[in-house]
Design a protein around this motif. Structure first.
Motif, PDB file in Angstrom:
ATOM      1  N   CYS A  15       0.835  -1.203   0.000  1.00 32.09           N
ATOM      2  CA  CYS A  15       0.000   0.000   0.000  1.00 32.09           C
ATOM      3  C   CYS A  15       0.869   1.252   0.000  1.00 32.09           C
ATOM      4  O   CYS A  15       2.011   1.238   0.472  1.00 32.09           O
ATOM      5  CB  CYS A  15      -0.932   0.011   1.215  1.00 32.09           C
ATOM      6  SG  CYS A  15      -2.182  -1.284   1.200  1.00 32.09           S
ATOM      7  N   ALA A  32      -6.923  -4.343   5.295  1.00 36.02           N
ATOM      8  CA  ALA A  32      -8.203  -4.290   4.585  1.00 36.02           C
ATOM      9  C   ALA A  32      -8.051  -3.860   3.127  1.00 36.02           C
ATOM     10  O   ALA A  32      -9.037  -3.838   2.390  1.00 36.02           O
ATOM     11  CB  ALA A  32      -9.155  -3.331   5.303  1.00 36.02           C
ATOM     12  N   SER A  33      -6.824  -3.496   2.722  1.00 35.92           N
ATOM     13  CA  SER A  33      -6.603  -2.938   1.387  1.00 35.92           C
ATOM     14  C   SER A  33      -5.824  -3.898   0.503  1.00 35.92           C
ATOM     15  O   SER A  33      -5.145  -4.812   0.981  1.00 35.92           O
ATOM     16  CB  SER A  33      -5.850  -1.605   1.496  1.00 35.92           C
ATOM     17  OG  SER A  33      -6.551  -0.690   2.321  1.00 35.92           O
ATOM     18  N   THR A  34      -5.896  -3.655  -0.791  1.00 31.63           N
ATOM     19  CA  THR A  34      -5.127  -4.436  -1.750  1.00 31.63           C
ATOM     20  C   THR A  34      -3.812  -3.717  -2.054  1.00 31.63           C
ATOM     21  O   THR A  34      -3.726  -2.486  -1.898  1.00 31.63           O
ATOM     22  CB  THR A  34      -5.913  -4.623  -3.055  1.00 31.63           C
ATOM     23  OG1 THR A  34      -6.278  -3.327  -3.572  1.00 31.63           O
ATOM     24  CG2 THR A  34      -7.172  -5.440  -2.814  1.00 31.63           C
ATOM     25  N   SER A  53      -3.054   0.221  -3.085  1.00 34.02           N
ATOM     26  CA  SER A  53      -4.078   1.143  -2.587  1.00 34.02           C
ATOM     27  C   SER A  53      -3.435   2.240  -1.743  1.00 34.02           C
ATOM     28  O   SER A  53      -2.347   2.074  -1.186  1.00 34.02           O
ATOM     29  CB  SER A  53      -5.111   0.396  -1.745  1.00 34.02           C
ATOM     30  OG  SER A  53      -5.802  -0.545  -2.522  1.00 34.02           O
ATOM     31  N   ASP A  75      -8.599   4.726   4.270  1.00 37.51           N
ATOM     32  CA  ASP A  75      -8.172   3.716   3.298  1.00 37.51           C
ATOM     33  C   ASP A  75      -9.266   3.534   2.259  1.00 37.51           C
ATOM     34  O   ASP A  75     -10.363   4.079   2.380  1.00 37.51           O
ATOM     35  CB  ASP A  75      -7.855   2.383   3.999  1.00 37.51           C
ATOM     36  CG  ASP A  75      -9.083   1.719   4.610  1.00 37.51           C
ATOM     37  OD1 ASP A  75     -10.026   1.382   3.862  1.00 37.51           O
ATOM     38  OD2 ASP A  75      -9.107   1.515   5.842  1.00 37.51           O
ATOM     39  N   GLY A  89     -10.160   0.328   1.172  1.00 34.83           N
ATOM     40  CA  GLY A  89     -10.193  -1.127   1.197  1.00 34.83           C
ATOM     41  C   GLY A  89     -11.590  -1.713   1.162  1.00 34.83           C
ATOM     42  O   GLY A  89     -12.510  -1.147   0.563  1.00 34.83           O
ATOM     43  N   GLN A  90     -11.754  -2.825   1.843  1.00 33.61           N
ATOM     44  CA  GLN A  90     -12.981  -3.604   1.763  1.00 33.61           C
ATOM     45  C   GLN A  90     -14.177  -2.906   2.396  1.00 33.61           C
ATOM     46  O   GLN A  90     -15.315  -3.127   1.991  1.00 33.61           O
ATOM     47  CB  GLN A  90     -12.780  -4.964   2.443  1.00 33.61           C
ATOM     48  CG  GLN A  90     -11.732  -5.823   1.756  1.00 33.61           C
ATOM     49  CD  GLN A  90     -11.529  -7.131   2.484  1.00 33.61           C
ATOM     50  OE1 GLN A  90     -11.987  -7.308   3.616  1.00 33.61           O
ATOM     51  NE2 GLN A  90     -10.830  -8.058   1.838  1.00 33.61           N
ATOM     52  N   GLY A 120     -14.130   1.629   1.385  1.00 31.10           N
ATOM     53  CA  GLY A 120     -13.109   1.942   2.362  1.00 31.10           C
ATOM     54  C   GLY A 120     -13.643   2.487   3.673  1.00 31.10           C
ATOM     55  O   GLY A 120     -14.854   2.595   3.879  1.00 31.10           O
TER      56      GLY A 120
END
Length: 268
Positions: free
Chosen positions: A131, A163-165, A168, A187, A189-190, A245
């Motif tokens: 990230c 929680a992020s790829t 990101s 973030d 993320g998910q 996010g």
């Protein structure tokens, strides 16, 4: 039981007094029952979180002890033992911090966020998972404990990275607003389901237990962050949307503002 007498004389006044006392006693009993339930839930969750890594450690240790695995299996077993032992170490460390914050109030002094962010960046570098982290302190100073604030930022950024790829963006920013300092960690993320958002600061609560454990999580990070914010007389708030996010906002006292004054402005 309530008397609920309506006689229009001294007996009604006496009746109202008894009813008020009964109501107060009932509130106390309900509060004690809730406290006992919360304690039982905490102990149950803590026991489960200890059992999970211990099962892996014992299983792989028994494999190494009782069999003659090939070198690749030995490396896999040793790696699993190391991973689960790290989880236990992180769990015990965060639990001790939670207990310490409940027993002793930190000494708050002016702290420059530049130094806090720099230390946090060094600590989270191995956990960023590809990230891109940006940190902007705007040269601000807060009234706080430097070590606790660093732990807070580390936990929030680490959660965001999990929680992020890879690739990101994670943004940490401090701004002055309404006489206090607002620290945000954002973030892409998910995200967190709306019905689960109020519970994420509970000790050991994990939205996705299998993913959290796989990534070495214990469910204590956000609980610790919330306690740190409270110990500073501040608040922690979260906004999240699935697939888009999460933004965590921590309100902290400015150098010219005491924690008590901030707590009066924004109840914890």
């Amino acid at each position: 039981m309530r008397t609920r007498m309506h006689t229009g004389d001294e007996l009604e006044i006496l009746s109202q007094g008894f009813d008020q006392m009964a109501g107060a006693v009932q509130d106390k009993v309900e509060a004690l029952e809730l406290s006992v339930q919360q304690r039982d839930d905490f102990v149950g969750a803590f026991t489960h979180e200890l059992k999970t890594p211990m099962t892996g450690i014992i299983g792989y240790a028994d494999l190494l002890r009782s069999m003659q695995p090939d070198p690749e299996e030995q490396r896999e077993a040793a790696g699993a033992i190391f991973h689960e032992a790290q989880r236990l170490e992180a769990l015990s460390g965060k639990l001790l911090q939670l207990m310490g914050l409940g027993e002793h109030a930190p000494q708050l002094v002016p702290v420059q966020l530049d130094s806090v962010f720099a230390e946090a960046r060094r600590a989270v570098a191995p956990a960023l998972n590809g990230c891109i982290l940006t940190m902007q302190s705007n040269g601000l100073t807060v009234q706080g404990d430097a070590d606790l604030l660093c732990d807070l930022v580390i936990n929030l950024v680490t959660n965001a990275a999990k929680a992020s790829t890879p690739g990101s963006a994670i943004a940490v920013c401090a701004e002055q607003a309404d006489g206090s300092i607002r620290l945000t960690v954002q973030d892409h993320g998910q995200g967190i389901p709306a019905d689960k958002l109020p519970r994420v600061v509970e000790p050991f609560y994990m939205v996705d237990k299998s993913r959290s454990r796989r990534q070495g999580g214990s469910g204590l990070g956000l609980a610790l962050c919330s306690r740190i914010a409270q110990a500073h007389g501040g608040t922690l708030a979260m906004e999240s949307e699935l697939g888009k996010g999460t933004t965590v906002t921590v309100t902290l006292p400015a150098p010219n503002q005491t924690a008590a004054e901030l707590a009066q402005e924004e109840p914890v």
